[in-house]
Design a protein around this motif. Structure first.
Motif, short mmCIF file in Angstrom:
data_model
loop_
_atom_site.label_atom_id
_atom_site.label_comp_id
_atom_site.label_asym_id
_atom_site.label_seq_id
_atom_site.Cartn_x
_atom_site.Cartn_y
_atom_site.Cartn_z
N ALA A 29 1.17 -1.11 0.21
CA ALA A 29 0.26 -0.26 0.12
C ALA A 29 1.00 0.96 -0.32
CB ALA A 29 -0.64 -0.14 0.98
N ILE A 30 0.09 2.24 -0.46
CA ILE A 30 1.25 3.34 -0.90
C ILE A 30 0.46 4.35 -0.74
CG2 ILE A 30 2.55 2.23 -2.54
CD1 ILE A 30 1.96 4.39 -4.34
N GLY A 31 1.17 6.03 -0.17
CA GLY A 31 0.19 7.17 0.37
C GLY A 31 1.13 8.23 -0.65
N PHE A 32 0.93 9.35 -1.52
CA PHE A 32 1.48 10.35 -1.34
C PHE A 32 0.69 11.44 -1.20
CE2 PHE A 32 4.63 12.03 -4.18
CZ PHE A 32 4.20 13.10 -5.12
N TRP A 33 2.08 12.40 -1.20
CA TRP A 33 1.21 13.49 -1.08
C TRP A 33 2.32 14.96 -1.75
CZ3 TRP A 33 3.90 17.96 1.26
CH2 TRP A 33 3.68 19.27 1.78
N GLY A 34 2.45 15.57 -2.71
CA GLY A 34 2.83 16.77 -3.03
C GLY A 34 2.06 18.16 -3.18
N GLU A 35 3.18 19.80 -2.70
CA GLU A 35 2.93 20.92 -3.22
C GLU A 35 3.68 21.55 -3.67
OE1 GLU A 35 0.90 24.19 -0.69
OE2 GLU A 35 0.35 21.73 0.20
N THR A 36 3.50 22.62 -4.39
CA THR A 36 4.23 23.06 -5.25
C THR A 36 4.12 24.57 -5.29
OG1 THR A 36 5.24 22.23 -6.79
CG2 THR A 36 5.86 24.43 -7.19
N ASP A 37 4.67 25.82 -4.68
CA ASP A 37 3.83 27.28 -4.24
C ASP A 37 5.46 27.91 -4.67
OD1 ASP A 37 2.82 29.43 -2.85
OD2 ASP A 37 3.90 28.67 -1.01
N SER A 38 3.84 28.67 -6.11
CA SER A 38 4.94 29.19 -6.90
C SER A 38 4.83 31.10 -6.28
CB SER A 38 5.06 29.23 -7.87
OG SER A 38 5.42 30.51 -9.23
N ASN A 39 5.42 32.09 -6.49
CA ASN A 39 5.01 33.38 -6.41
C ASN A 39 4.55 33.70 -7.77
OD1 ASN A 39 7.07 33.11 -8.61
ND2 ASN A 39 7.92 34.69 -8.29
N ILE A 40 3.93 32.97 -8.86
CA ILE A 40 2.89 32.65 -9.87
C ILE A 40 1.89 32.15 -9.39
CG2 ILE A 40 2.61 33.48 -11.97
CD1 ILE A 40 5.96 33.77 -12.64
N THR A 41 0.90 32.38 -9.09
CA THR A 41 -0.32 31.55 -8.63
C THR A 41 -0.19 30.45 -9.90
OG1 THR A 41 -1.30 33.45 -7.21
CG2 THR A 41 -2.25 31.11 -8.26
N PHE A 42 -0.80 31.05 -10.52
CA PHE A 42 -1.03 30.35 -12.77
C PHE A 42 0.56 28.89 -12.29
CE2 PHE A 42 -0.16 28.74 -16.13
CZ PHE A 42 -0.99 28.71 -16.90
N TYR A 43 1.25 28.80 -11.62
CA TYR A 43 2.30 28.09 -11.67
C TYR A 43 2.15 27.12 -9.94
CZ TYR A 43 4.23 29.08 -15.86
OH TYR A 43 4.69 30.45 -17.17
N ASN A 44 1.16 27.50 -9.11
CA ASN A 44 0.58 26.78 -7.83
C ASN A 44 0.54 25.39 -8.76
OD1 ASN A 44 2.18 28.81 -6.34
ND2 ASN A 44 -0.57 29.02 -6.16
N ARG A 45 0.58 24.15 -7.97
CA ARG A 45 -0.03 22.88 -8.51
C ARG A 45 -0.12 21.61 -6.98
NH1 ARG A 45 4.62 23.55 -10.70
NH2 ARG A 45 6.47 22.27 -10.77
N SER A 46 -0.72 20.90 -7.15
CA SER A 46 -0.72 19.91 -5.74
C SER A 46 -1.58 18.45 -5.97
CB SER A 46 -1.82 20.40 -4.23
OG SER A 46 -3.13 21.28 -4.67
N GLY A 47 -1.43 17.92 -5.11
CA GLY A 47 -1.47 16.47 -5.59
C GLY A 47 -1.46 15.61 -4.01
N ALA A 48 -2.55 14.49 -4.28
CA ALA A 48 -1.91 13.45 -3.47
C ALA A 48 -2.25 11.96 -4.10
CB ALA A 48 -2.31 13.94 -2.05
N GLY A 49 -2.27 10.93 -3.56
CA GLY A 49 -2.36 9.36 -4.10
C GLY A 49 -2.48 8.03 -2.84
N LEU A 50 -3.23 7.41 -3.34
CA LEU A 50 -3.08 6.33 -2.57
C LEU A 50 -3.47 4.97 -3.43
CD1 LEU A 50 -5.66 7.66 0.33
CD2 LEU A 50 -3.19 7.08 0.22
N GLY A 51 -3.23 3.95 -2.58
CA GLY A 51 -2.84 2.95 -3.95
C GLY A 51 -2.68 1.54 -2.82
#
Length: 345
Positions: free
Chosen positions: A315-337
């Motif tokens: 079983a796996i779990g994942f979380w990631g986030e990128t915080d940019s000074n340009i909102t357009f390039y912000n991204r985040s996500g998570a996963g379970l499997g």
């Protein structure tokens, strides 16, 4: 190996690579002294995962994210399931010191890197291991938007391809120190970035071109904490030389992997933090992109479920986030499997 572009980096279930190859890791404190395989000849690892992911990014090519109303948001949040079959085939010489393989690499287990490779490894008398590998251009690996800056209309997709390679020296002179150099050449089939923005000049649009050549140097040090615990801190430097200078960047990152095992149980976790700075100001937003990137990955493995030899459940779990000074390039996500693997030797 690389988050080649923003579109591939938002495919956040790349952690499935570790899920399907963690059974290849030797986790004892004297792992570096072991041969590359228990016996000569052919071997294979087959696996499949079923997972659920949630992600938010302007470069996520989900149909629900095809239209954006403005460039001051980070896209729509999407959710979905994934079914990922993966495999590896290898051949070990009689000396047990040389092995050739095709499929998923063993070298980045638990670190969330994903690529299909053709390569080989050789173990020297001092127990250091040299690996040379190449991953070919595979057009089905990724997609991105032709013009990600198009607003109030449906953005069209285009293929994103990449090829590259790496050279790694593991357990240098028996020191448990690993050094790796990797590169990747990324191409966007139809590049129209900024073509919908009338205020941009041709010179501005050329700065948005996403074709790029990436280079990364990684240094890791394995430390045995006890008979059942290993930690591996590491540092990474990545340089992207993009055809459009606004997509060129330098990134520095720290990574820490922890592995714990006992009898049939294995737990591994990896934490990463990186800081990226673009080469020049982005002409769409009139500022230079600066981002902080953080991610966590965890995996649990149970060997020989129901006393079935060669099988493992995970079983796996994942979380990631990128915080940019340009909102357009912000991204985040998570996963379970969850998944299962079969090892044939």
């Amino acid at each position: 190996m690389f988050h080649v572009t923003r579109s591939s980096s938002t495919r956040l279930f790349y952690a499935a690579y570790a899920l399907l190859t963690i059974n290849l890791i030797s986790v004892s404190s004297n792992a570096a002294a072991r041969p590359l395989a228990d016996k000569a000849g052919w071997g294979a690892d087959l696996g499949i995962t079923v997972g659920f992911t949630q992600q938010q990014s302007q470069f996520n090519v989900d149909d629900d994210n095809a239209v954006t109303t403005n460039l001051s948001n980070s896209g729509k949040e999407t959710r979905g399931g994934q079914l990922l079959p993966l495999a590896r085939l290898d051949f070990t010489l009689d000396s047990l010191k040389t092995q050739y393989y095709v499929g998923n690499s063993r070298e980045n287990v638990g670190k969330g890197a994903f690529q299909i490779e053709v390569g080989g490894s050789h173990q020297f008398e001092d127990n250091s291991i040299l690996t040379l590998a190449y991953f070919p251009k595979l057009p089905f690996i990724g997609e991105t938007w032709k013009d990600p800056y198009l607003t109030n209309q449906t953005r069209e997709k285009t293929d994103e391809t990449a090829q590259g390679g790496r050279i790694k020296l593991k357990n240098i002179a028996g020191s448990y120190l690993d050094v790796q150099y990797a590169f990747a050449d990324s191409d966007i089939d139809t590049e129209l970035s900024g073509s919908s923005l009338a205020q941009l000049t041709d010179s501005d649009r050329s700065k948005l071109h996403r074709d790029a050549f990436y280079q990364r140097v990684t240094i890791d040090q394995m430390l045995s904490i006890s008979d059942n615990v290993i930690i591996q801190p590491g540092i990474m430097y990545t340089h992207a030389n993009a055809k459009g200078e606004a997509n060129g960047h330098d990134e520095y990152a720290l990574r820490l992997q922890v592995i714990y095992w006992k009898t049939r149980h294995l737990v591994t976790g990896t934490a990463l933090y990186g800081r990226l700075k673009a080469s020049i100001d982005n002409p769409v937003f009139n500022k230079r992109e600066k981002t902080d990137r953080a991610s966590l990955f965890a995996l649990y493995k149970y060997k020989k479920p129901f006393n079935l030899d060669n099988w493992s459940l995970m079983a796996i779990g994942f979380w990631g986030e990128t915080d940019s000074n340009i909102t357009f390039y912000n991204r985040s996500g998570a996963g379970l499997g969850i998944g299962a693997t079969y090892e044939w030797r």
